[in-house]
Design a protein around this motif. Sequence first.
Motif, PDB file in Angstrom:
ATOM      1  N   LEU A 295     -19.694   8.421  31.731  1.00 23.01           N
ATOM      2  CA  LEU A 295     -19.813   8.961  32.853  1.00 23.01           C
ATOM      3  C   LEU A 295     -17.838   9.121  32.844  1.00 23.01           C
ATOM      4  O   LEU A 295     -17.245   9.183  33.622  1.00 23.01           O
ATOM      5  CB  LEU A 295     -20.021   8.572  34.242  1.00 23.01           C
ATOM      6  CG  LEU A 295     -21.515   8.454  34.195  1.00 23.01           C
ATOM      7  CD1 LEU A 295     -22.215   7.136  35.184  1.00 23.01           C
ATOM      8  CD2 LEU A 295     -22.345   9.842  34.339  1.00 23.01           C
ATOM      9  N   VAL A 298     -17.186  12.857  33.919  1.00 23.06           N
ATOM     10  CA  VAL A 298     -17.468  12.864  34.817  1.00 23.06           C
ATOM     11  C   VAL A 298     -15.977  12.837  36.049  1.00 23.06           C
ATOM     12  O   VAL A 298     -16.244  12.824  36.901  1.00 23.06           O
ATOM     13  CB  VAL A 298     -19.004  12.848  34.963  1.00 23.06           C
ATOM     14  CG1 VAL A 298     -19.320  13.674  37.440  1.00 23.06           C
ATOM     15  CG2 VAL A 298     -19.691  13.283  34.412  1.00 23.06           C
ATOM     16  N   MET A 299     -16.316  10.844  35.686  1.00 20.22           N
ATOM     17  CA  MET A 299     -15.272  10.155  36.925  1.00 20.22           C
ATOM     18  C   MET A 299     -13.792  10.259  36.521  1.00 20.22           C
ATOM     19  O   MET A 299     -13.206  11.196  37.516  1.00 20.22           O
ATOM     20  CB  MET A 299     -15.368   8.900  36.515  1.00 20.22           C
ATOM     21  CG  MET A 299     -16.447   8.137  36.367  1.00 20.22           C
ATOM     22  SD  MET A 299     -16.620   6.246  35.936  1.00 20.22           S
ATOM     23  CE  MET A 299     -15.608   5.748  37.493  1.00 20.22           C
ATOM     24  N   SER A 301     -13.421  14.265  36.029  1.00 17.04           N
ATOM     25  CA  SER A 301     -12.933  14.937  36.657  1.00 17.04           C
ATOM     26  C   SER A 301     -12.701  15.180  38.139  1.00 17.04           C
ATOM     27  O   SER A 301     -12.196  15.732  38.927  1.00 17.04           O
ATOM     28  CB  SER A 301     -13.979  16.070  36.221  1.00 17.04           C
ATOM     29  OG  SER A 301     -14.413  15.971  35.199  1.00 17.04           O
ATOM     30  N   ILE A 302     -13.736  14.052  38.832  1.00 23.53           N
ATOM     31  CA  ILE A 302     -13.905  13.795  40.124  1.00 23.53           C
ATOM     32  C   ILE A 302     -13.148  13.231  40.780  1.00 23.53           C
ATOM     33  O   ILE A 302     -11.653  14.130  41.932  1.00 23.53           O
ATOM     34  CB  ILE A 302     -15.236  12.733  40.868  1.00 23.53           C
ATOM     35  CG1 ILE A 302     -16.419  13.338  39.922  1.00 23.53           C
ATOM     36  CG2 ILE A 302     -14.579  11.805  42.033  1.00 23.53           C
ATOM     37  CD1 ILE A 302     -17.274  12.340  40.333  1.00 23.53           C
ATOM     38  N   THR A 366     -24.753  13.741  46.343  1.00 23.41           N
ATOM     39  CA  THR A 366     -24.834  13.580  45.119  1.00 23.41           C
ATOM     40  C   THR A 366     -25.033  12.212  44.990  1.00 23.41           C
ATOM     41  O   THR A 366     -25.700  11.690  43.993  1.00 23.41           O
ATOM     42  CB  THR A 366     -23.855  14.529  44.500  1.00 23.41           C
ATOM     43  OG1 THR A 366     -22.739  14.299  44.971  1.00 23.41           O
ATOM     44  CG2 THR A 366     -24.429  15.744  44.983  1.00 23.41           C
ATOM     45  N   LEU A 368     -22.525  11.021  44.374  1.00 20.74           N
ATOM     46  CA  LEU A 368     -21.212  10.149  42.886  1.00 20.74           C
ATOM     47  C   LEU A 368     -20.712  10.145  43.358  1.00 20.74           C
ATOM     48  O   LEU A 368     -19.088   9.327  42.749  1.00 20.74           O
ATOM     49  CB  LEU A 368     -20.797  12.098  42.830  1.00 20.74           C
ATOM     50  CG  LEU A 368     -21.547  12.856  41.617  1.00 20.74           C
ATOM     51  CD1 LEU A 368     -20.843  14.273  41.318  1.00 20.74           C
ATOM     52  CD2 LEU A 368     -22.046  11.663  40.473  1.00 20.74           C
TER      53      LEU A 368
END
Length: 471
Positions: A295, A298-299, A301-302, A366, A368
């Motif tokens: 991940l 993804v992390m 990008s967050i 979500t 996240l």
Amino acid sequence: MHTVIRKTAGRDLAEMESVLARLLDAVLIALSAALAELLFVPGSGHSLLEGAFVALDMAFAVLLLPWFGVYDSWRGRSKWRLSVSLVFGWIAVQVCGLAMLFLLHRAASVSRLWCVSWTVIAAVALVSSRWAVHAVLSRMRRGGGNLRMVAVVGAGAHRDAVVANIMSSPDAGFRAVATFNTRQDGESELNGLPSFERFRDFADWVRRERIEEVWLALAMSEEETVLTVLDEFSHDLVNLRFIPDVRSLAMFDRNVIDLIGAPAINLMASPMTPYALVQKAVFDRLFASVALLALLPVMLSIAVAVKVTSKGPVLFTQRRKGADGRVFRIYKFRSMREHVARPGVVLQARRGDPRVTRVGAFLRRTSLDELPQFLNVLRGEMSVVGPRPHAIEHDDQYRGVVDGYIHRYRIKPGITGWAQVNGFRGETDRVEKMQARVEHDLYYLRNWSFGLDMRIVLATVVKGLLHRNAY
């Protein structure tokens, strides 16, 4: 009056089974050594030293394996625990054999590949033989053979539960054949079993029918009845087992443990065994490592999205309680605008909360925002699955008004949990909501298994990406 059709071969058969098991283990150790040489070092020939090593291990097996209880009666006990005991016993045998070779300065002459492969093959063979024997015994017991007859002393729901447990577990090798009703309330037969009203008639019948087991399903307060039964059968070869009714006392499963050489019943303690905690810890570290690697894009990008859309740090930290009440700092992606909080007061996010940013609202819906908690798992502060930790201020608020609240901290808190996958997440604006969440957490503690953890992880992936209670 009451007659039992007996289909057991008696204690002599049990002793013969133990002797045969020892011989079988010795033979399997020798055959495993030969198979390891055939598969992994073919053509090398079996040296005199290796033959002596095998013979030495066979002798050590006869001496050491009984210490691990592998030849005791495992009737009604966990086959998995037997398997673990057997593997550890075999490793101890190998260690002793290698130590002897080392003392004789012959250890360097033994093939390491052969020794390791022999150890693995023998472990698999020993465990497989036990499972095969248990499969045969289970088949026999379902057909009515190799059974121990059990007479149950007690009354009421606890006695009924013990009898029902015997009847629902035919593979265990026990058969309930009669009960003695300690209340003497004229109760008729239970599930077709004869029920005695007079203790003298019951004791005479147990002796006449040569019943092997008498189980006392009694409350802790019925000491006088326990002593009466003990005194009556003190000169008989009858196994007396006390199964106390502690349902009103115990918070979790009533595990009997060895405590400094004395048996003790856990009334209120961690419901998970040390082996289960190790299993859970290993899974947590492996899962968290894989999740963080997978991940990472993804992390990142967050993190960029949080940073560029609102002022403040990327991560939000807050003090929470972990296992046994130890305080740690939990990590989340920041989902709110920076604001001044009143000391000692934590305001939960509500629907339409102006503090929540646009990116934060998506992250919360979500789940996240919880991804950085894999760092907490890697640090050993949290588990992948467990009761969700709450703010310390909420702990102080609810521990006195919600039954069992504090017992959520018997184990490490989790990123997800049984309560969350059943819809109990988000704001707890009423005590009833928190009570329902805690009840689900306590259910998880009482019924933990590795399989349940896997169910929760899968349910989180399927259902946890979007939830209407998260805002």
